[in-house]
Scaffold this motif. Sequence first.
Motif, PDB file in Angstrom:
ATOM      1  N   ALA A 145      59.970  38.430  49.325  1.00  0.00           N
ATOM      2  CA  ALA A 145      58.726  37.737  50.368  1.00  0.00           C
ATOM      3  C   ALA A 145      58.086  36.861  49.548  1.00  0.00           C
ATOM      4  CB  ALA A 145      57.932  38.682  51.016  1.00  0.00           C
ATOM      5  N   PRO A 146      58.756  35.576  49.189  1.00  0.00           N
ATOM      6  CA  PRO A 146      58.224  34.693  48.167  1.00  0.00           C
ATOM      7  C   PRO A 146      56.798  34.048  48.854  1.00  0.00           C
ATOM      8  CG  PRO A 146      60.399  33.911  48.879  1.00  0.00           C
ATOM      9  CD  PRO A 146      60.126  35.208  49.445  1.00  0.00           C
ATOM     10  N   GLY A 147      55.823  34.048  47.987  1.00  0.00           N
ATOM     11  CA  GLY A 147      54.669  33.327  48.668  1.00  0.00           C
ATOM     12  C   GLY A 147      53.702  34.206  49.189  1.00  0.00           C
ATOM     13  N   ARG A 148      54.074  35.384  49.613  1.00  0.00           N
ATOM     14  CA  ARG A 148      53.354  36.267  50.493  1.00  0.00           C
ATOM     15  C   ARG A 148      52.344  37.422  49.794  1.00  0.00           C
ATOM     16  NH1 ARG A 148      52.682  34.442  55.606  1.00  0.00           N
ATOM     17  NH2 ARG A 148      54.735  34.774  56.920  1.00  0.00           N
ATOM     18  N   VAL A 149      52.990  37.655  48.436  1.00  0.00           N
ATOM     19  CA  VAL A 149      52.490  38.579  47.660  1.00  0.00           C
ATOM     20  C   VAL A 149      51.835  38.047  46.160  1.00  0.00           C
ATOM     21  CG1 VAL A 149      52.746  40.770  46.488  1.00  0.00           C
ATOM     22  CG2 VAL A 149      53.805  40.433  48.621  1.00  0.00           C
ATOM     23  N   VAL A 150      50.797  38.457  45.747  1.00  0.00           N
ATOM     24  CA  VAL A 150      50.326  38.049  44.473  1.00  0.00           C
ATOM     25  C   VAL A 150      49.731  39.234  43.788  1.00  0.00           C
ATOM     26  CG1 VAL A 150      49.591  35.665  45.245  1.00  0.00           C
ATOM     27  CG2 VAL A 150      47.804  37.401  45.177  1.00  0.00           C
ATOM     28  N   ALA A 151      49.609  39.105  42.351  1.00  0.00           N
ATOM     29  CA  ALA A 151      49.030  40.113  41.590  1.00  0.00           C
ATOM     30  C   ALA A 151      47.642  39.898  41.454  1.00  0.00           C
ATOM     31  CB  ALA A 151      49.779  40.545  40.360  1.00  0.00           C
ATOM     32  N   ASP A 152      46.668  40.648  41.982  1.00  0.00           N
ATOM     33  CA  ASP A 152      45.159  40.120  41.771  1.00  0.00           C
ATOM     34  C   ASP A 152      44.321  41.218  41.087  1.00  0.00           C
ATOM     35  OD1 ASP A 152      42.571  39.071  42.247  1.00  0.00           O
ATOM     36  OD2 ASP A 152      42.868  38.230  44.078  1.00  0.00           O
ATOM     37  N   LEU A 153      44.097  40.962  39.888  1.00  0.00           N
ATOM     38  CA  LEU A 153      43.383  41.898  39.109  1.00  0.00           C
ATOM     39  C   LEU A 153      41.900  42.092  39.317  1.00  0.00           C
ATOM     40  CD1 LEU A 153      45.322  41.988  35.735  1.00  0.00           C
ATOM     41  CD2 LEU A 153      45.984  42.755  38.037  1.00  0.00           C
ATOM     42  N   SER A 154      41.566  41.006  40.255  1.00  0.00           N
ATOM     43  CA  SER A 154      39.982  41.222  40.565  1.00  0.00           C
ATOM     44  C   SER A 154      39.702  42.200  41.795  1.00  0.00           C
ATOM     45  CB  SER A 154      39.570  39.681  40.944  1.00  0.00           C
ATOM     46  OG  SER A 154      40.315  39.490  42.449  1.00  0.00           O
ATOM     47  N   ILE A 155      40.798  42.655  42.171  1.00  0.00           N
ATOM     48  CA  ILE A 155      40.397  43.738  43.221  1.00  0.00           C
ATOM     49  C   ILE A 155      39.999  44.934  42.775  1.00  0.00           C
ATOM     50  CG2 ILE A 155      41.730  45.168  44.959  1.00  0.00           C
ATOM     51  CD1 ILE A 155      43.766  43.032  45.582  1.00  0.00           C
ATOM     52  N   ALA A 156      38.974  45.187  43.149  1.00  0.00           N
ATOM     53  CA  ALA A 156      38.303  46.238  42.582  1.00  0.00           C
ATOM     54  C   ALA A 156      37.859  47.473  43.814  1.00  0.00           C
ATOM     55  CB  ALA A 156      37.019  46.261  42.075  1.00  0.00           C
ATOM     56  N   ARG A 157      37.612  46.956  45.082  1.00  0.00           N
ATOM     57  CA  ARG A 157      37.473  47.781  46.199  1.00  0.00           C
ATOM     58  C   ARG A 157      38.662  48.905  46.500  1.00  0.00           C
ATOM     59  NH1 ARG A 157      37.947  47.745  51.789  1.00  0.00           N
ATOM     60  NH2 ARG A 157      39.230  45.873  51.941  1.00  0.00           N
ATOM     61  N   GLY A 158      38.195  50.174  46.562  1.00  0.00           N
ATOM     62  CA  GLY A 158      39.290  51.197  46.647  1.00  0.00           C
ATOM     63  C   GLY A 158      39.740  51.763  45.438  1.00  0.00           C
ATOM     64  N   LEU A 159      39.635  51.101  44.439  1.00  0.00           N
ATOM     65  CA  LEU A 159      40.111  51.617  43.228  1.00  0.00           C
ATOM     66  C   LEU A 159      39.460  52.986  42.578  1.00  0.00           C
ATOM     67  CD1 LEU A 159      40.694  48.292  40.841  1.00  0.00           C
ATOM     68  CD2 LEU A 159      42.558  50.053  41.875  1.00  0.00           C
ATOM     69  N   ASP A 160      38.286  53.117  43.247  1.00  0.00           N
ATOM     70  CA  ASP A 160      37.627  54.527  43.036  1.00  0.00           C
ATOM     71  C   ASP A 160      38.235  55.650  43.805  1.00  0.00           C
ATOM     72  OD1 ASP A 160      36.728  53.535  45.271  1.00  0.00           O
ATOM     73  OD2 ASP A 160      34.724  54.402  45.159  1.00  0.00           O
ATOM     74  N   TYR A 161      38.888  55.694  44.579  1.00  0.00           N
ATOM     75  CA  TYR A 161      39.623  56.707  45.085  1.00  0.00           C
ATOM     76  C   TYR A 161      41.275  56.732  45.164  1.00  0.00           C
ATOM     77  CZ  TYR A 161      38.757  54.047  49.510  1.00  0.00           C
ATOM     78  OH  TYR A 161      38.580  53.014  50.258  1.00  0.00           O
ATOM     79  N   TYR A 162      41.756  55.436  45.090  1.00  0.00           N
ATOM     80  CA  TYR A 162      43.138  55.415  44.936  1.00  0.00           C
ATOM     81  C   TYR A 162      43.492  55.574  43.680  1.00  0.00           C
ATOM     82  CZ  TYR A 162      43.340  53.183  49.671  1.00  0.00           C
ATOM     83  OH  TYR A 162      43.203  52.750  51.069  1.00  0.00           O
ATOM     84  N   THR A 163      44.593  56.139  43.386  1.00  0.00           N
ATOM     85  CA  THR A 163      44.997  56.667  41.955  1.00  0.00           C
ATOM     86  C   THR A 163      46.104  55.692  41.417  1.00  0.00           C
ATOM     87  OG1 THR A 163      46.738  58.090  43.096  1.00  0.00           O
ATOM     88  CG2 THR A 163      44.598  58.898  42.496  1.00  0.00           C
ATOM     89  N   GLY A 164      46.702  54.724  41.911  1.00  0.00           N
ATOM     90  CA  GLY A 164      47.618  53.857  41.468  1.00  0.00           C
ATOM     91  C   GLY A 164      47.669  52.469  42.262  1.00  0.00           C
ATOM     92  N   THR A 165      48.711  52.252  42.918  1.00  0.00           N
ATOM     93  CA  THR A 165      48.720  51.006  43.808  1.00  0.00           C
ATOM     94  C   THR A 165      47.657  50.668  44.670  1.00  0.00           C
ATOM     95  OG1 THR A 165      51.133  50.795  43.328  1.00  0.00           O
ATOM     96  CG2 THR A 165      50.215  49.266  44.909  1.00  0.00           C
ATOM     97  N   ASP A 215      53.865  36.117  40.533  1.00  0.00           N
ATOM     98  CA  ASP A 215      54.956  36.709  40.115  1.00  0.00           C
ATOM     99  C   ASP A 215      54.446  37.645  38.850  1.00  0.00           C
ATOM    100  OD1 ASP A 215      54.113  34.991  37.828  1.00  0.00           O
ATOM    101  OD2 ASP A 215      55.528  33.336  38.480  1.00  0.00           O
ATOM    102  N   THR A 216      55.458  38.107  37.866  1.00  0.00           N
ATOM    103  CA  THR A 216      55.250  38.850  36.958  1.00  0.00           C
ATOM    104  C   THR A 216      54.652  38.429  35.778  1.00  0.00           C
ATOM    105  OG1 THR A 216      57.584  38.946  36.215  1.00  0.00           O
ATOM    106  CG2 THR A 216      57.029  40.572  37.807  1.00  0.00           C
ATOM    107  N   SER A 217      54.210  37.247  35.803  1.00  0.00           N
ATOM    108  CA  SER A 217      53.720  36.681  34.399  1.00  0.00           C
ATOM    109  C   SER A 217      52.285  37.250  34.023  1.00  0.00           C
ATOM    110  CB  SER A 217      53.349  35.023  34.479  1.00  0.00           C
ATOM    111  OG  SER A 217      52.659  34.647  35.880  1.00  0.00           O
ATOM    112  N   PHE A 218      51.771  37.889  35.042  1.00  0.00           N
ATOM    113  CA  PHE A 218      50.329  38.567  34.712  1.00  0.00           C
ATOM    114  C   PHE A 218      50.422  39.504  33.653  1.00  0.00           C
ATOM    115  CE2 PHE A 218      52.504  41.556  37.596  1.00  0.00           C
ATOM    116  CZ  PHE A 218      52.210  42.815  36.988  1.00  0.00           C
TER     117      PHE A 218
END
Length: 442
Positions: free
Chosen positions: A266-286, A231-234
């Motif tokens: 879509a409860p239970g399907r999506v999480v905010a995961d701030l450990s994701i790093a792969r791809g962040l070097d060329y994506y500009t946002g989400t 949820d948005t508690s992150f």
Amino acid sequence: MARKASLSGFPEWLPEERLIEQHIIDVLRRTFELHGFSGIETRAVETVGDLLRKGEIDKEVYAVSRLQADEASASESGLALHYDLTVPFARYVVENSGHLAFPFRRYQIQKCWRGERPQEGRAREFTQADIDVVGDGALPFRYDIELALTVVEALGALPIPDFTLRINNRKLAEGFYRAIGLEDTAAVLRSIDKLEKIGAEQVGSLLREEVGADQEQVRLALELAGIRTPDTSFVERVRALGVSDELLEEGLEELRQVVAEAAHRAPGRVVADLSIARGLDYYTGTVYETVLDGHESLGSICSGGRYDALARKGNRTFPGVGLSIGVTRIVSRILSQGLATVSRPVPTAVLVTLADEGSWSQAQEVASALRVRGIPAEVAANAEKFGKQIKFADRRGIPFVWFTDTEGAHEVKDIRSGEQHAADPGSWLPPAGDLRPIVSAR
């Protein structure tokens, strides 16, 4: 169970395996079209220069040349098979920008080729299913939310285990790292990307040795990467770290919007995961990354994100947001783990038998009457004893056989139950579950 391919990295499916793959492709196509995405197909080859512009190393690209090349074919040199669908799509947008209505919603399901070492989940020839929305000059952020909801719906309709769509934001990560004094954000991301493989302690060592981070910077970077919420508690957890930055706040708000809507729809399907790093070097946002629950070793089955400049043409910029689903990766895991079954190995629902060799033309008329109403049918090749014709149908997995006597009377038999009754080829229908092969999760 999938067979081993005779040429490593180039899978070939048996008929029942192909039915599972085709089912997945059909489900994805239908879902994408329900959300208004238009299907396109691009050529298999691109120029080597275009393919390597994204930073791919030479050995991962399959070059294309003629065996009997001569001077006249020199203009055809410098071509290679595409290794993904993003580079071809960027070219397609530039070349066809005068004919497209923006924002342009596209899906593309095609094979790709990549010369890497084959292993489970990684093939040299594989099918991808991409969806993107691309704008001309600007692209509203709400498309980032819509893409997440679309792919959750698409994956949820497949015969696969539960999955988790993990989402992060480049602005959030970059703003945070710079605010704590780590300017080489790309190097930080490379270290954080190893978190699941080597653990926090070794990642901390990498940050100190390769980035020059001090103990407090390491602590903050690892605490940020440890935040994961459904949820948005992150948002409050990030702010509790006491770091302030304008770009960080912008990324927090964008990620909040995506997760809030996804948690609602879509409860239970999506999480905010701030450990994701792969791809962040060329994506500009989400940034999106999807894993099958309990099959994390397979890696991501669906990933993507936002490019502020997917393509450029003169002074025009085409920002985009998209996701790519690894169809072959999903199929390989389904087959190796027996995660799905198919009700029969062939599309045929009815075998029309032959009473004698002279009845073949009449049998074809029966088959045509069935096919015109959407019933898959085939005709026996020889007028063998009916017992042999029935055994042939059983061996193929065909559920019904059709008989026509010399007086023109018709009967159909369900060879599984043995039930046989009179039928009219112009009106008979099999049970709905027998009309087509059905793929279902175990």
